[in-house]
Design an enzyme around this catalytic site. Structure first.
Site, PDB file in Angstrom:
ATOM      1  N   CYS A   1     -24.996 -50.361  70.137  1.00 43.88           N
ATOM      2  CA  CYS A   1     -23.375 -50.597  68.604  1.00 43.88           C
ATOM      3  C   CYS A   1     -22.279 -49.598  70.028  1.00 43.88           C
ATOM      4  O   CYS A   1     -20.890 -50.867  69.943  1.00 43.88           O
ATOM      5  CB  CYS A   1     -23.784 -49.193  67.757  1.00 43.88           C
ATOM      6  SG  CYS A   1     -24.765 -50.035  66.756  1.00 43.88           S
TER       7      CYS A   1
ATOM      8  N   GLU B   1     -15.239 -47.549  63.181  1.00 43.08           N
ATOM      9  CA  GLU B   1     -15.581 -47.087  64.214  1.00 43.08           C
ATOM     10  C   GLU B   1     -13.684 -46.972  64.959  1.00 43.08           C
ATOM     11  O   GLU B   1     -13.627 -47.742  65.244  1.00 43.08           O
ATOM     12  CB  GLU B   1     -16.498 -47.172  65.101  1.00 43.08           C
ATOM     13  CG  GLU B   1     -17.961 -47.398  64.951  1.00 43.08           C
ATOM     14  CD  GLU B   1     -18.486 -45.300  64.478  1.00 43.08           C
ATOM     15  OE1 GLU B   1     -18.102 -45.384  65.172  1.00 43.08           O
ATOM     16  OE2 GLU B   1     -19.095 -45.891  63.402  1.00 43.08           O
TER      17      GLU B   1
ATOM     18  N   HIS C   1     -19.940 -50.388  60.998  1.00 41.86           N
ATOM     19  CA  HIS C   1     -21.672 -50.018  61.019  1.00 41.86           C
ATOM     20  C   HIS C   1     -21.981 -49.752  59.369  1.00 41.86           C
ATOM     21  O   HIS C   1     -21.037 -50.383  58.908  1.00 41.86           O
ATOM     22  CB  HIS C   1     -21.796 -48.469  61.565  1.00 41.86           C
ATOM     23  CG  HIS C   1     -21.982 -48.562  62.407  1.00 41.86           C
ATOM     24  ND1 HIS C   1     -21.247 -47.420  63.605  1.00 41.86           N
ATOM     25  CD2 HIS C   1     -23.681 -48.831  63.204  1.00 41.86           C
ATOM     26  CE1 HIS C   1     -22.253 -47.397  64.325  1.00 41.86           C
ATOM     27  NE2 HIS C   1     -23.100 -47.959  64.668  1.00 41.86           N
TER      28      HIS C   1
END
Length: 203
Positions: free
Chosen positions: A142, A79, A166
């Protein structure tokens, strides 16, 4: 010796397993001479940040990597951005279901990961694993965790570099054969590769 904090999550949404934490249990105690510390976070808005902050204060890590489950993805996704937004399509494990609320009041709209993502992805791909950038960590716990982590780092609570990865479902979670999955062992090996690359890039 460097100190690495890597976190996963407890199961949520009716699942009996969360590969983000189960994979961490398969990691070695040390990677590239760095000590690995694993932590299971609650899937609860706010409580996740409290436990994370306490652990950072206790361990004083050099690198912090938070890991979460993203069903439907076929490999690790690194991310890039966390946004200041909570928007839960399902309740968290304490029954909270915020809609269009900020993670941190008056906080900036977004934070960027401070991990060496390009090097981490390149190392995973070189080792034969699926790995790619992601530019949206969602608006559930998250993203909430990633934003809280980066807010802590930006506020000077730690000099560590940090970010979020992830991981996909494991096969036993997948009832629809069209949905991607990956074994815990493969996920753990890819995470180990990414951690090693992050250590080498920050030496």
């Amino acid at each position: 010796m460097k100190n690495i904090l890597i976190t996963g999550f407890e199961p949520f949404g009716g699942e009996k397993i969360n590969p983000s934490y189960e994979a961490l249990k398969l990691l070695p105690e040390t990677i590239a001479t760095a000590r690995i510390n694993i932590l299971c976070l609650p899937v609860v808005f706010g409580k996740n940040g409290v436990l994370l902050e306490q652990s950072i204060a206790e361990l004083d890590p050099d690198i912090i990597i938070c890991v979460g489950q993203a069903g439907g993805r076929s490999g690790l996704t690194f991310e890039k951005i966390a946004i200041n937004c909570q928007n839960a399509s399902v309740p968290d494990n304490d029954g909270n279901q915020p809609h269009d609320e900020p993670v941190i009041e008056q906080g900036p709209a977004a934070y960027f990961s401070t991990l060496p993502l390009s090097q981490m992805i390149a190392a995973c791909k070189k080792a034969g694993f699926k790995a790619e950038f992601s530019y949206h960590a969602g608006t559930y716990v998250c993203n909430d965790t990633m934003y809280r982590l980066l807010h802590l780092l930006a506020s000077g609570a730690s000099k560590a570099r940090g970010g979020f990865i992830h991981v996909p479902f494991v096969p036993e979670q997948v009832h629809d054969k069209k949905t991607s999955s990956q074994s815990l062992e493969e996920t753990a090996k890819c995470l180990e590769c990414a951690i090693k690359a992050s250590i080498e890039a920050t030496n």
